[in-house]
Design an enzyme around this catalytic site. Structure first.
Site, PDB file in Angstrom:
ATOM      1  N   SER A  57      -5.734   2.303 -18.872  1.00  9.38           N
ATOM      2  CA  SER A  57      -7.048   2.557 -18.277  1.00  9.38           C
ATOM      3  C   SER A  57      -7.621   3.932 -18.615  1.00  9.38           C
ATOM      4  CB  SER A  57      -6.976   2.403 -16.751  1.00  9.38           C
ATOM      5  OG  SER A  57      -6.109   3.360 -16.196  1.00  9.38           O
ATOM      6  N   GLY A  70       0.818  -1.202   0.000  1.00  9.23           N
ATOM      7  CA  GLY A  70       0.000   0.000   0.000  1.00  9.23           C
ATOM      8  C   GLY A  70       0.849   1.247   0.000  1.00  9.23           C
ATOM      9  N   LYS A 130      -8.790   4.006  -6.971  1.00  8.58           N
ATOM     10  CA  LYS A 130      -9.407   5.024  -7.825  1.00  8.58           C
ATOM     11  C   LYS A 130     -10.680   5.590  -7.192  1.00  8.58           C
ATOM     12  CE  LYS A 130      -7.351   3.229 -12.050  1.00  8.58           C
ATOM     13  NZ  LYS A 130      -7.553   2.598 -13.372  1.00  8.58           N
ATOM     14  N   PRO A 136       2.477   4.958   1.175  1.00  3.41           N
ATOM     15  CA  PRO A 136       3.081   5.355   2.460  1.00  3.41           C
ATOM     16  C   PRO A 136       2.039   5.951   3.411  1.00  3.41           C
ATOM     17  CG  PRO A 136       4.375   6.199   0.608  1.00  3.41           C
ATOM     18  CD  PRO A 136       3.102   5.680   0.036  1.00  3.41           C
ATOM     19  N   GLY A 137       2.209   5.671   4.688  1.00  4.29           N
ATOM     20  CA  GLY A 137       1.394   6.307   5.712  1.00  4.29           C
ATOM     21  C   GLY A 137       0.057   5.666   5.986  1.00  4.29           C
ATOM     22  N   VAL A 138      -0.180   4.443   5.484  1.00  4.25           N
ATOM     23  CA  VAL A 138      -1.486   3.812   5.711  1.00  4.25           C
ATOM     24  C   VAL A 138      -1.446   2.831   6.876  1.00  4.25           C
ATOM     25  CG1 VAL A 138      -2.218   4.101   3.314  1.00  4.25           C
ATOM     26  CG2 VAL A 138      -1.009   2.025   3.989  1.00  4.25           C
ATOM     27  N   GLY A 139      -0.278   2.667   7.521  1.00  4.21           N
ATOM     28  CA  GLY A 139      -0.216   1.855   8.731  1.00  4.21           C
ATOM     29  C   GLY A 139       0.293   0.449   8.538  1.00  4.21           C
ATOM     30  N   LYS A 140       1.124   0.210   7.524  1.00  2.00           N
ATOM     31  CA  LYS A 140       1.610  -1.154   7.286  1.00  2.00           C
ATOM     32  C   LYS A 140       2.523  -1.621   8.428  1.00  2.00           C
ATOM     33  CE  LYS A 140       3.461  -0.041   3.335  1.00  2.00           C
ATOM     34  NZ  LYS A 140       3.054   1.371   3.279  1.00  2.00           N
ATOM     35  N   THR A 141       3.478  -0.775   8.812  1.00  2.00           N
ATOM     36  CA  THR A 141       4.427  -1.175   9.866  1.00  2.00           C
ATOM     37  C   THR A 141       3.731  -1.346  11.204  1.00  2.00           C
ATOM     38  OG1 THR A 141       6.183   0.028   8.699  1.00  2.00           O
ATOM     39  CG2 THR A 141       6.580  -0.549  11.004  1.00  2.00           C
TER      40      THR A 141
END
Length: 814
Positions: free
Chosen positions: A716, A392, A759, A394-399
């Site tokens: 697309s 995903g 999107k 950056p900054g979406v909380g993966k870590t």
């Protein structure tokens, strides 16, 4: 040369001063010195008059010298000028007379010795100074016309006598500190008289280790008082340098003596304690400690054999041996690993769900997959390892999600970044043959967590590098394969360790740079980002409660209403993650903390109109394309590694008969092909429309995708480009509230696209509420959470004529 035999009683002319009487009785006087003499260059240091010296010459120079001294055994010794790039005393070819000094010393050749390589050693007796009037080249050698410098014995003044005494005194002080020249100095002091200052000065200068330029200056100085002062200065420098060398050597000797003394005392103390039974042998204590540690571990058979072997080696090694330290470190690493040590998993689904919901808002798909993983493990009665990959922007909380997974399972957590790693040995360790070798990061993780089933996060997996040191992805193919990682072999340990119970969680922003064979080994979980509503909830539930205590504030000091947070998200933190939103909230909190620190205890309520006072001008002003409705202007939807976004497309008509189709906006090859398909398809649509048949043939069409500095590619945008061209041709604008995505074929079919969630999120962030998607993506849209589908009007199309009808109310016949 006129030679006078002392044995025959021949008397020299009274004007002639005798310079030398050799062993054969040959008398050399001033009158015997020729006016033109062969020149022998010297390199290390000038040679002073009145001394015996040995000089060496290679075969070519020695042959020339011997030819020159067949009749008169007189040569001139001249110092070669050193180059700045040359080392002191380095010999080189003399290419011109300018490389030689003009003042030298004339010498008489007493004898010479020829060596096997045809080089020669000449024994010389130096006689007096001369000054060169003119050099004469002779092949690669030089001779010179010279004037001899007459030096009459000076009148012995008090000053001269004092200088001579100072030189002798300094020489006596040098003797104890300079053993190299002690014998020569003793001989000099026994032969020289204080009433002969010229001879004393020359001999003293020749005994120093001064640089060649300083000695040449003394040779050229004619005033005897100045010459003595310069010599005395060199002697004092020599004396000071000798004292400094002696002081440094003394310190080193004292330090070594201290270490040796301490070593002997420690050995004696150890022996005394051992005899009295007060202390066990240190080596035996280490061995006993290792055996105790190993007895508590569940070692594999391979590890047991290796431990027995290494303990046997260590027992008979000397403690001071470097190999002993290496074996000790190796045994310590084996004893520090969690062989057969596993933490107990928490398999309560309700508890795990509470932990995940407490730490993160949204991300329902990811949470659902994790709970399914726990449910399966519960039914099986235990949990095996797994490999998850969170992808995903950056900054979406993966870590942080990886930490929550470990917390929900009750496992230890270890994170390390693969980003920038270009050496496979960082993962598999260095072999013990290298100095400073250590195990790889995976074995280090097990030692740190003290359990064989931790959660190990491989952060930034897509940013690993490749170099001549190896490919980390190749190592991860073994690590992330459940069939192989049960026998993981670290280069340093050289023992197989079971990693099959480890839960690996990788994170990446994109899968493009990860090898497909590695992707095939992982279960991909996509985190598409957050819409405005989700970011508001995250700010209220997680960010603000964490930020306020970090700045020493409470809810009594600061309040951010919902409308303010929404404005903050739209104008200052519109990206799909929440990292920039957190930065802006921290910036506001710091401003408020400064007010409170100054004594203003009044609660600060920040309204949406006041945001620019705290954060400056908006970073995301109102989109210029949001309300732009012109023929040829259409909004598409795009996927990027940082999330979804809108993609404005413009086309204009230029008068002319070329029929040219121009493209700008840094488009990739696939996108250029999509534009060509759209151009050809729209031309085919208008071929039977009255008045529009020649539109594309008579005019130049320019299609542009704004933000030209950003590369763009993919199929697309096909229907968006075709809609732009059709809008331009019929001169009818597309409503600004509509955005679309879909691949177009030459027959008008609309094919499915990827990145549906991204999107949709990008469209909602841009404030667009009417979307056109391919019919084939209907199921993916319906799987989205309800809050993402809320307030959206979406049309699913199979053919472009449906797009034309929805956007332009234009009915196509084909």
């Amino acid at each position: 040369m006129a030679r006078k035999k002392a044995a025959n009683g021949n008397q020299a002319n009274k004007k002639d001063r005798i310079l030398l009487v050799d062993s054969e009785g040959t008398v050399i006087t001033v009158a015997d010195l020729p006016n033109r003499i062969p020149i022998f260059p010297v390199y290390q240091r000038p040679i002073f008059p009145g001394i015996l010296t040995m000089v060496g010459a290679d075969s070519m120079v020695s042959r020339w010298i011997r030819d020159q001294i067949r009749e008169e055994k007189i040569i001139g010794l001249v110092m070669a000028k050193p180059n700045e790039s040359d080392e002191e005393g380095e010999q080189r070819q003399i290419e011109s007379a300018s490389q030689l000094y003009r003042v030298g010393t004339v010498a008489y050749v007493l004898h010479w010795v020829e060596l096997p390589d045809e080089s020669c050693q000449f024994m010389l007796s130096t006689l007096k100074r001369f000054k060169v009037r003119r050099f004469h080249p002779d092949d690669q050698h030089y001779s010179a016309e010279v004037d001899y410098i007459e030096e009459a014995p000076p009148e012995m003044t008090e000053q001269l006598r004092a200088s001579a005494a100072a030189i002798v005194s300094t020489l006596k002080e040098l003797i104890p500190h300079n053993p190299t020249f002690s014998q020569e100095m003793h001989h000099l002091l026994s032969q020289v008289n204080l009433d002969e200052p010229i001879k004393l000065t020359d001999l003293a200068a020749s005994m120093t280790n001064a640089k060649s330029k300083a000695l040449q200056k003394i040779l050229e100085t004619q005033d005897i008082q100045e010459r003595m002062e310069q010599t005395l200065l060199l002697l004092r420098e020599e004396y000071d340098l000798s004292l400094l060398k002696e002081k440094i050597s003394q310190k080193i000797d004292e330090r070594l003596s201290k270490h040796q003394r301490e070593f002997f005392l420690r050995e004696q103390l150890r022996e005394i304690k051992h005899e009295l039974g007060l202390e066990q042998d240190r080596k035996q204590m280490e061995l006993d400690r290792f055996r105790e540690r190993f007895s508590e571990l569940t070692l594999t058979e391979e590890a047991k054999e290796r431990v027995i072997q290494e303990l046997g080696r260590y027992e008979f090694m000397d403690d001071s041996s470097p190999e002993s330290q290496i074996v000790h470190q190796y045994l310590d690493w084996i004893a520090s690993l969690p062989w057969g040590v596993y933490s107990k998993d928490k398999l309560g689904i309700s508890q795990a769900e509470r932990v995940l919901n407490h730490d993160h808002y949204g991300l329902d798909d990811v949470k659902k997959r994790i709970l399914e993983f726990i449910a399966v493990s519960k039914l099986r009665g235990g949990m095996r390892g797994g490999i998850l990959c969170l992808v995903g922007p950056p900054g979406v909380g993966k870590t942080s999600l990886g930490k929550s997974i470990a917390s929900a399972l009750g496992r230890e957590f270890y994170r390390f970044s693969v980003g920038g790693m270009s050496d496979e040995n960082e993962l598999k360790g260095h072999r013990r043959t290298y100095i400073g070798a250590m195990p790889g990061r995976l074995i280090q993780a097990l030692r740190t967590t003290k359990t064989a089933n931790p959660v190990i996060m491989l952060d930034e997996l897509d940013k690993a590098g490749r170099s001549f040191r190896g490919d980390p992805y190749s190592v991860l193919l073994e690590v992330l394969d459940p069939e192989q990682n049960k026998d993981f072999l670290d280069h340093y340990l050289d023992l197989r360790f079971d990693l099959s119970n480890v839960l690996f969680v990788a994170t990446a922003n994109s899968l493009d740079t990860i090898p497909p064979v590695l992707i095939d080994r992982m279960e991909i979980l996509r985190l598409s980002g957050y819409v405005i509503e989700e970011k508001l909830k995250i700010a209220q539930r997680h960010l603000i409660p964490k930020i306020l205590p970090d700045h020493g504030l409470t809810e009594e000091n600061l309040e951010l209403p919902k409308e303010t947070l929404k404005q903050l998200t739209v104008e200052y933190a519109r990206e799909v993650g929440v990292r920039n939103l957190e930065k802006k909230l921290r910036s506001i909190t710091r401003r408020v903390a400064m007010r409170v620190a100054k004594g203003d205890k009044k609660k600060v309520v920040i309204l949406r109109e006041q945001l620019h006072d705290f954060l400056g001008q908006p970073e995301y002003p109102e989109d210029a394309y949001k309300r732009l409705e012109l023929p040829g202007v259409v909004r598409g939807l795009a996927w990027t590694p940082t999330g979804g976004s809108t993609l404005p497309i413009e086309s204009i008509m230029l008068n002319g008969n070329s029929g040219e189709f121009k493209l700008t906006g840094q488009l990739g090859d696939v996108m250029k092909e999509s534009s060509s398909i759209a151009h050809s398809y729209v031309q085919s649509l208008l071929r039977e429309v009255p008045g529009k048949m020649q539109f594309f043939k008579k005019n130049t069409i320019h299609l542009h995708v704004p933000e030209g500095a950003t590369p763009k590619d993919g199929p697309s945008a096909g229907i968006a480009m075709a809609t732009s061209l059709l809008s331009l041709a019929i001169q009818q604008a597309v409503p600004a509230s509509i955005a679309m995505t879909g691949e177009l074929t030459l027959s008008g079919q609309v094919l499915p696209i990827g990145g549906v969630r991204e999107k949709v999120v990008g469209a909602k962030l841009a404030g667009i509420n009417t979307l056109i998607f391919p019919e084939a993506n209907r199921s993916q849209f319906e799987e989205l959470p309800a809050h993402l589908r809320k307030n959206l009007t979406i049309h699913f199309v199979k053919h472009f004529r449906e797009v034309a009808l929805l956007t332009l109310d234009y009915k196509l016949s084909c």
